[in-house]
Design an enzyme around this catalytic site. Structure first.
Site, PDB file in Angstrom:
ATOM      1  N   HIS A   1       4.270   2.621   2.851  1.00 16.95           N
ATOM      2  CA  HIS A   1       4.874   2.657   1.506  1.00 16.95           C
ATOM      3  C   HIS A   1       3.975   2.025   0.435  1.00 16.95           C
ATOM      4  CE1 HIS A   1       8.791   3.530   3.422  1.00 16.95           C
ATOM      5  NE2 HIS A   1       8.557   2.544   4.238  1.00 16.95           N
TER       6      HIS A   1
HETATM    7  O1  RIB Z   1      11.129  -0.196   1.478  1.00 19.44           O
HETATM    8  C1  RIB Z   1       9.781  -0.459   1.759  1.00 19.44           C
HETATM    9  C2  RIB Z   1       9.338  -1.709   1.092  1.00 19.44           C
HETATM   10  O2  RIB Z   1      10.046  -2.823   1.624  1.00 19.44           O
HETATM   11  C3  RIB Z   1       7.855  -2.016   1.351  1.00 19.44           C
HETATM   12  O3  RIB Z   1       7.340  -2.736   0.273  1.00 19.44           O
HETATM   13  C4  RIB Z   1       7.907  -2.878   2.574  1.00 19.44           C
HETATM   14  O4  RIB Z   1       6.765  -3.738   2.674  1.00 19.44           O
HETATM   15  C5  RIB Z   1       9.136  -3.693   2.308  1.00 19.44           C
HETATM   16  O5  RIB Z   1       8.754  -4.753   1.441  1.00 19.44           O
END
Ligand code: RIB
Ligand code: CA
Length: 322
Positions: A251
């Site tokens: 992500h």
């Molecule tokens: O939903 C994904 C996010 O939440 C990313 O930033 C992961 O590292 C968690 O922080």
């Protein structure tokens, strides 16, 4: 040269983002702040030092530890995804002589708090600083509350967070970063500095399979590759059991890639709000994305389309670049 402050809760996918940022030439990273999220903030800070310790850096960014708790809600972490230490339990890996396989960087923390360092950088780079937020937005909201005038001089804020036309990854309706601190997200989205959002709608388009990660990293000699292979195992096992494939969504690498490869991303203007009071919908990001419903006062750009394979190829090319 673009000046970037990264605010992060490492977090395995945060590690991918931080490594991409530090291996990129399109911008300078004068500072990195940590925030509670995937793990408690002191662990996040230790993890940041471990990640930076993988690189041969001539110059370290300033590092400051940020907020230990969300503005109002109790902290919810994600150790079940990222491992107990937040980096796939790599902190337990040792060399034959018992020394840590991935030791922390030889640098020191700033005496400032994360919020103070954010404000210091906003003042040092007025109208230039871009904040890339990879965790809950608690530090940014705290900085806005403390000195809104300085924060108004930010060029923009790029975040990984939220979800609009898919299900959430924490509840049916909420993505983790926004769910952990919806009050902070609300204050950031309403503040007036342009926000560019990489939501799950975009990050889910980039599917890093275990096979691709193995191909790219398992037999490489460099520390970064070996670390990514080791650190991602726990996440991929979680994904195998709970998401339906052996692999991972990196992500947080997307907001960084929006700066290194902007052409890989398509976004729409939107007016984004956050549910802060709901029970079933707490942390939900709400925006009407129908073109015919566009408002004249958008507060954000929302990325909805990614050239996923081109992005993955570019990521690993940069990782393996000499
Ligand atoms: O939903 C994904 C996010 O939440 C990313 O930033 C992961 O590292 C968690 O922080
Ligand atoms: Ca994160």
């Amino acid at each position: 040269m673009q000046q970037i402050l990264i605010d992060t809760d490492p977090g395995v996918d945060d590690a991918y983002a931080i490594l991409l940022a530090m291996l990129s030439h399109e911008f300078h990273v004068p500072a990195i702040t940590t925030v509670c999220g995937n793990v408690p903030v002191d662990q996040a800070t230790q993890n940041l030092l471990t990640i930076l310790g993988l690189l041969d850096l001539d110059e370290f960014p300033m590092i400051a530890q940020g907020e230990a708790a969300p503005l109002i809600k109790p902290l919810v972490t994600a150790a079940h995804v990222h491992g107990d230490d937040g980096l796939g339990n790599t902190s337990h890996l040792q060399n034959a002589n018992g020394s840590p396989l991935y030791p922390p960087a030889n640098t020191t923390l700033s005496s400032m708090t994360g919020t103070e360092l954010i404000l210091e950088m906003a003042a040092q780079y007025p109208d230039e600083l871009i904040i890339v937020a990879l965790g809950p937005l608690t530090n940014l909201a705290t900085a806005i509350r403390k000195d809104p005038a300085k924060m108004r001089r930010l060029r923009k804020i790029i975040i990984m967070g939220g979800v609009f036309e898919e299900y959430g990854n924490v509840t049916t309706t909420a993505e983790f970063n926004i769910f952990v601190d919806p009050h902070a997200a609300h204050e950031v989205f309403q503040f007036g500095v342009p926000v560019h959002i990489a939501p799950l709608d975009a990050t889910h388009q980039v599917v890093l399979t275990g096979e691709r990660l193995r191909t790219e990293t398992e037999n490489q000699e460099d520390r970064v590759s070996r670390f990514l292979w080791d650190a991602t195992q726990a996440c991929m096992e979680f994904y195998r059991e709970h998401v339906g494939f052996w692999g991972f969504h990196i992500h947080d690498a997307l907001p960084i890639a929006m700066l290194t490869h902007p052409d890989y991303f398509e976004s729409v203007n939107a007016y984004v709000q956050v549910e802060t009071a709901g029970d079933l919908t707490n942390g939900m990001t709400i925006a009407d994305l129908r073109p015919e419903r566009q408002r004249s006062d958008p507060n954000a750009q929302v990325c909805l389309k990614v050239a996923a394979e081109a992005f993955l190829n570019a990521f690993f090319e940069r990782l393996h670049a000499p």
